[in-house]
Design a protein around this motif. Structure first.
Motif, PDB file in Angstrom:
ATOM      1  N   ALA A  42     -62.219 -60.179  -7.272  1.00 25.30           N
ATOM      2  CA  ALA A  42     -62.307 -58.978  -7.849  1.00 25.30           C
ATOM      3  C   ALA A  42     -61.691 -58.035  -7.324  1.00 25.30           C
ATOM      4  CB  ALA A  42     -63.690 -58.768  -7.207  1.00 25.30           C
ATOM      5  N   ALA A  43     -60.878 -58.151  -6.129  1.00 26.72           N
ATOM      6  CA  ALA A  43     -59.894 -57.322  -5.645  1.00 26.72           C
ATOM      7  C   ALA A  43     -58.402 -57.530  -6.205  1.00 26.72           C
ATOM      8  CB  ALA A  43     -59.906 -57.224  -4.082  1.00 26.72           C
ATOM      9  N   LEU A  44     -58.223 -58.650  -7.155  1.00 26.78           N
ATOM     10  CA  LEU A  44     -57.061 -58.853  -7.466  1.00 26.78           C
ATOM     11  C   LEU A  44     -56.933 -58.184  -8.984  1.00 26.78           C
ATOM     12  CD1 LEU A  44     -56.624 -62.608  -6.464  1.00 26.78           C
ATOM     13  CD2 LEU A  44     -55.823 -60.637  -5.073  1.00 26.78           C
ATOM     14  N   GLY A  45     -55.432 -58.083  -9.193  1.00 28.77           N
ATOM     15  CA  GLY A  45     -55.241 -57.431 -10.743  1.00 28.77           C
ATOM     16  C   GLY A  45     -54.721 -58.777 -11.659  1.00 28.77           C
ATOM     17  N   PHE A  46     -55.466 -58.991 -12.647  1.00 31.33           N
ATOM     18  CA  PHE A  46     -54.887 -60.149 -13.555  1.00 31.33           C
ATOM     19  C   PHE A  46     -54.524 -59.438 -14.909  1.00 31.33           C
ATOM     20  CE2 PHE A  46     -58.197 -61.676 -10.763  1.00 31.33           C
ATOM     21  CZ  PHE A  46     -57.837 -63.080 -10.534  1.00 31.33           C
ATOM     22  N   ALA A  47     -53.165 -60.007 -15.336  1.00 33.65           N
ATOM     23  CA  ALA A  47     -52.486 -59.351 -16.492  1.00 33.65           C
ATOM     24  C   ALA A  47     -52.308 -60.679 -17.482  1.00 33.65           C
ATOM     25  CB  ALA A  47     -51.399 -58.755 -16.143  1.00 33.65           C
ATOM     26  N   TRP A  48     -52.841 -60.948 -18.639  1.00 33.96           N
ATOM     27  CA  TRP A  48     -52.611 -62.144 -19.263  1.00 33.96           C
ATOM     28  C   TRP A  48     -51.790 -61.583 -20.459  1.00 33.96           C
ATOM     29  CZ3 TRP A  48     -54.524 -66.796 -18.847  1.00 33.96           C
ATOM     30  CH2 TRP A  48     -55.680 -67.218 -17.743  1.00 33.96           C
ATOM     31  N   THR A  73     -47.385 -76.728 -37.103  1.00 35.92           N
ATOM     32  CA  THR A  73     -48.454 -77.263 -36.077  1.00 35.92           C
ATOM     33  C   THR A  73     -48.417 -79.064 -36.168  1.00 35.92           C
ATOM     34  OG1 THR A  73     -50.223 -77.433 -37.543  1.00 35.92           O
ATOM     35  CG2 THR A  73     -50.206 -75.628 -35.872  1.00 35.92           C
ATOM     36  N   PRO A  74     -48.542 -79.734 -35.019  1.00 31.07           N
ATOM     37  CA  PRO A  74     -49.115 -79.172 -33.935  1.00 31.07           C
ATOM     38  C   PRO A  74     -47.655 -78.739 -32.731  1.00 31.07           C
ATOM     39  CG  PRO A  74     -48.738 -81.425 -33.602  1.00 31.07           C
ATOM     40  CD  PRO A  74     -48.479 -81.084 -35.038  1.00 31.07           C
ATOM     41  N   ALA A  75     -48.225 -77.802 -32.106  1.00 34.64           N
ATOM     42  CA  ALA A  75     -47.220 -76.841 -31.344  1.00 34.64           C
ATOM     43  C   ALA A  75     -47.726 -76.374 -29.877  1.00 34.64           C
ATOM     44  CB  ALA A  75     -46.632 -75.655 -32.092  1.00 34.64           C
ATOM     45  N   THR A  76     -46.921 -76.222 -28.987  1.00 37.18           N
ATOM     46  CA  THR A  76     -47.353 -75.702 -27.678  1.00 37.18           C
ATOM     47  C   THR A  76     -47.446 -74.138 -27.655  1.00 37.18           C
ATOM     48  OG1 THR A  76     -46.856 -77.820 -26.676  1.00 37.18           O
ATOM     49  CG2 THR A  76     -47.078 -75.647 -25.572  1.00 37.18           C
ATOM     50  N   VAL A  77     -48.306 -73.454 -27.709  1.00 32.37           N
ATOM     51  CA  VAL A  77     -48.327 -71.923 -27.446  1.00 32.37           C
ATOM     52  C   VAL A  77     -48.632 -71.881 -25.931  1.00 32.37           C
ATOM     53  CG1 VAL A  77     -49.393 -70.073 -28.180  1.00 32.37           C
ATOM     54  CG2 VAL A  77     -49.025 -71.451 -29.839  1.00 32.37           C
ATOM     55  N   THR A  78     -47.648 -70.963 -25.425  1.00 34.79           N
ATOM     56  CA  THR A  78     -47.748 -70.609 -23.778  1.00 34.79           C
ATOM     57  C   THR A  78     -48.364 -69.294 -23.582  1.00 34.79           C
ATOM     58  OG1 THR A  78     -46.010 -72.159 -23.642  1.00 34.79           O
ATOM     59  CG2 THR A  78     -46.559 -70.535 -21.620  1.00 34.79           C
ATOM     60  N   LEU A  79     -49.294 -69.295 -22.839  1.00 38.79           N
ATOM     61  CA  LEU A  79     -50.052 -67.939 -22.291  1.00 38.79           C
ATOM     62  C   LEU A  79     -49.611 -67.637 -20.863  1.00 38.79           C
ATOM     63  CD1 LEU A  79     -53.594 -68.752 -23.865  1.00 38.79           C
ATOM     64  CD2 LEU A  79     -51.986 -67.017 -24.814  1.00 38.79           C
ATOM     65  N   GLY A  80     -49.289 -66.621 -20.641  1.00 35.37           N
ATOM     66  CA  GLY A  80     -48.771 -66.095 -19.139  1.00 35.37           C
ATOM     67  C   GLY A  80     -49.811 -65.590 -18.334  1.00 35.37           C
ATOM     68  N   GLY A 103     -49.843 -73.913 -21.470  1.00 33.76           N
ATOM     69  CA  GLY A 103     -49.627 -74.211 -22.720  1.00 33.76           C
ATOM     70  C   GLY A 103     -50.834 -74.975 -23.400  1.00 33.76           C
ATOM     71  N   VAL A 104     -51.084 -74.542 -24.543  1.00 32.39           N
ATOM     72  CA  VAL A 104     -52.305 -75.075 -25.232  1.00 32.39           C
ATOM     73  C   VAL A 104     -51.616 -75.597 -26.492  1.00 32.39           C
ATOM     74  CG1 VAL A 104     -54.157 -74.469 -26.687  1.00 32.39           C
ATOM     75  CG2 VAL A 104     -53.598 -73.120 -24.507  1.00 32.39           C
ATOM     76  N   ARG A 105     -51.942 -76.783 -26.581  1.00 32.24           N
ATOM     77  CA  ARG A 105     -51.299 -77.526 -27.896  1.00 32.24           C
ATOM     78  C   ARG A 105     -52.342 -77.110 -29.402  1.00 32.24           C
ATOM     79  NH1 ARG A 105     -46.846 -79.406 -28.883  1.00 32.24           N
ATOM     80  NH2 ARG A 105     -47.396 -81.082 -30.285  1.00 32.24           N
ATOM     81  N   VAL A 106     -51.723 -76.439 -30.028  1.00 26.56           N
ATOM     82  CA  VAL A 106     -52.579 -75.930 -31.214  1.00 26.56           C
ATOM     83  C   VAL A 106     -52.183 -76.858 -32.434  1.00 26.56           C
ATOM     84  CG1 VAL A 106     -52.527 -73.902 -32.628  1.00 26.56           C
ATOM     85  CG2 VAL A 106     -52.329 -73.636 -30.059  1.00 26.56           C
ATOM     86  N   HIS A 107     -53.189 -76.951 -32.997  1.00 25.38           N
ATOM     87  CA  HIS A 107     -53.462 -77.966 -34.349  1.00 25.38           C
ATOM     88  C   HIS A 107     -54.023 -77.248 -35.421  1.00 25.38           C
ATOM     89  CE1 HIS A 107     -52.515 -82.182 -32.491  1.00 25.38           C
ATOM     90  NE2 HIS A 107     -52.520 -81.583 -31.303  1.00 25.38           N
ATOM     91  N   ASP A 108     -53.542 -77.859 -36.624  1.00 27.84           N
ATOM     92  CA  ASP A 108     -54.421 -77.493 -37.854  1.00 27.84           C
ATOM     93  C   ASP A 108     -55.087 -78.630 -38.307  1.00 27.84           C
ATOM     94  OD1 ASP A 108     -55.314 -76.528 -40.334  1.00 27.84           O
ATOM     95  OD2 ASP A 108     -53.363 -75.984 -40.938  1.00 27.84           O
TER      96      ASP A 108
END
Length: 237
Positions: A42-48, A73-80, A103-108
């Motif tokens: 709760a005391a930390l800052g989170f930035a996605w 797709t499929p492809a890796t989409v990276t979230l920071g 990294g999330v593997r995104v499919h159709d």
């Protein structure tokens, strides 16, 4: 010491959906495990950061996957994720940051499974394809290989007894694909396909010539196709 990001985990919209897997236009929830010796989350800052719609709530991110991914797709989409700790020492405010990525593997999956089933049925409809070529997108391990073995016998018998009129074949998918990860699919006649992740039906029209007497036969019906996700690839079962 700065905060530590020790793990990421995602939960999709379907029961038993694997962590790290998502479909285009799906909403999933990603949770980061963060520890810090001096401060609570709760005391930390989170930035996605990342593509698509991001709705952050501290270490938890609700992510709406884009409807299309660059390169297909499929492809890796990276979230920071950047985690920041601020503290005051000797009248001076300090900031410490830790940066992580997931990294999330995104499919159709709807398209991938539909295309795989259509490929299988159209190749079955063409006698120029060998049995191995017809079954090239089948899993050899799903259901201990029984599904592929049964289809292999069907194709072998068809090739032995008939010549397919490929030009007359019509295969039409009946969407949507139904998903049930690590579950089963129940067919309209009550039969159950177990140990599968998804299933879809097709209407099929086949015209063949008997090799024994030269007679022409026509078959119209519904074909049921099941699939499993193995090693980041949808395979038929």
């Amino acid at each position: 010491r700065p905060p530590a990001i020790t793990a990421f985990r995602s939960v999709g919209s379907r029961t038993n959906q694997p962590s790290g897997f998502a479909d285009i236009d799906e909403t999933i929830q990603i949770t980061a495990t963060v520890t810090d010796a001096e401060a609570s989350n709760a005391a930390l800052g989170f930035a996605w950061a990342g593509v698509g719609s991001l709705t952050p709530a501290g270490p938890v991110l609700t992510w709406k996957v884009p409807t299309a991914v660059t390169g297909g797709t499929p492809a890796t989409v990276t979230l920071g994720l950047t985690v920041t700790e601020s503290f005051t020492e000797g009248g001076v405010t300090h900031r410490q940051e830790t940066v992580g990525s997931y990294g999330v593997r995104v499919h159709d999956s709807q398209k991938e499974i539909t295309d795989a089933g259509q490929d299988f049925l159209l190749r079955f409809s063409d006698s120029s394809y060998t049995t191995a070529q017809v079954l090239h997108q089948f899993s050899t391990t799903c259901d201990s290989g029984r599904g592929r073995s049964a289809e292999e016998g069907d194709v072998d018998r068809n090739r032995r007894d008939y010549t397919q009129n490929a030009a007359a074949a019509r295969i039409t998918a009946r969407p949507p694909v139904n998903f049930n990860f690590r579950g089963s699919c129940v067919l309209p006649d009550g039969r159950v396909q177990r140990n599968v992740d998804a299933c879809i039906t097709y209407t099929a029209h086949w015209e063949v010539t008997s090799k024994s007497n030269g007679s022409r036969e026509i078959t119209d019906g519904v074909d049921y196709v099941s699939a499993v996700l193995e090693n980041d690839k949808w395979l038929l079962c």
